[in-house]
Scaffold this motif. Structure first.
Motif, PDB file in Angstrom:
ATOM      1  N   ARG A 135       6.393  23.640   5.099  1.00 38.25           N
ATOM      2  CA  ARG A 135       7.188  24.461   6.104  1.00 38.25           C
ATOM      3  C   ARG A 135       7.949  24.581   5.425  1.00 38.25           C
ATOM      4  O   ARG A 135       9.002  25.535   6.268  1.00 38.25           O
ATOM      5  N   GLY A 138       8.809  26.844   3.124  1.00 38.94           N
ATOM      6  CA  GLY A 138       8.780  28.300   3.544  1.00 38.94           C
ATOM      7  C   GLY A 138       9.753  29.023   3.996  1.00 38.94           C
ATOM      8  O   GLY A 138      10.563  30.268   3.898  1.00 38.94           O
ATOM      9  N   GLU A 139       9.638  28.504   5.741  1.00 37.45           N
ATOM     10  CA  GLU A 139      10.662  29.200   6.096  1.00 37.45           C
ATOM     11  C   GLU A 139      11.523  28.322   7.191  1.00 37.45           C
ATOM     12  O   GLU A 139      12.075  28.596   7.761  1.00 37.45           O
ATOM     13  N   ASP A 140      12.034  27.083   6.828  1.00 44.19           N
ATOM     14  CA  ASP A 140      12.320  25.921   7.116  1.00 44.19           C
ATOM     15  C   ASP A 140      13.379  25.059   6.236  1.00 44.19           C
ATOM     16  O   ASP A 140      13.237  24.155   5.627  1.00 44.19           O
TER      17      ASP A 140
END
Length: 214
Positions: A138, A140-142
């Motif tokens: 997670r 990678g985007e958060d």
């Protein structure tokens, strides 16, 4: 008060506490049920493992739980409670990691942790190690998930992390024990004196839940 006075006071306190534990065990005994006893959970920070030895001397059976590099059982909250209830497992895991990682309850990191825990619990065989992998994914985007993953990895690298992160260890089961004992050090979020790793002595009567809840 001199050194001798301090030592005498400490000895009296130790004797008093041991008497209290013995009383708890005795009062938990039920007529007609020879293996029934009370339950006491004790944190022992003495180098000599005073309370572990006391627990071993108590009536009933004894289980020693060492939360250090020689850990033989897993205290992973996801593995420990998932059979009882996924919601209970989520609550204990989030409570433990919130304290361990210094996460504030309403921060975005807390939200990211809750969402990752839920995702892991929806899959077979949830573990804290799998939770770490989920946070990495997670992340990678958060940003919040990425920060949590970094923190959790730092903890998992410690030599005392096996009791939580080693999936090969069997999950602790205190159901058959009337007395259990464990030693640990800096993995737990509670304050500790570096010179004296704690030991936990527990006199248990029945369920896994009641041991860990203490």
């Amino acid at each position: 008060m001199g050194v001798d006075g301090v030592h005498r006071r400490a000895r009296r306190r130790s004797i008093g506490l041991k008497a209290a534990v013995s009383n708890v065990l005795a009062r938990g005994h039920r007529p007609g049920k020879p293996n029934s006893r009370g339950r006491a959970v004790i944190v022992d920070r003495t180098k000599e493992e005073e309370w572990a030895r006391f627990a071993s001397a108590c009536p009933g059976t004894t289980q020693v739980l060492r939360i250090d590099q020689s850990a033989e059982v897993s205290l992973d909250p996801l593995r420990l409670y998932v059979e009882d209830s996924p919601k209970v497992a989520a609550r204990f895991c989030e409570s433990f990691l919130t304290l361990l990682l210094g996460v504030k309850p309403m921060d975005l990191e807390s939200v990211a942790l809750s969402e990752a825990v839920q995702a892991v619990l929806e899959r077979p065989d949830p573990t804290t190690h799998a939770l770490m992998d989920e946070l990495v994914l997670r992340g990678g985007e958060d940003t919040a998930a990425r920060n949590l993953a970094h923190k959790l990895k730092a903890v998992a690298r410690k030599d005392l992390a096996a009791a939580v992160f080693d999936d090969t260890l069997p999950v602790v089961d205190t159901a058959p024990a009337t007395t259990a004992s464990s030693s640990s050090s800096t993995l737990s979020p509670c304050r500790r004196r570096a010179s004296s790793p704690p030991t936990t002595a527990s006199s248990a009567r029945s369920s896994r839940r009641s041991w860990a809840a203490h």
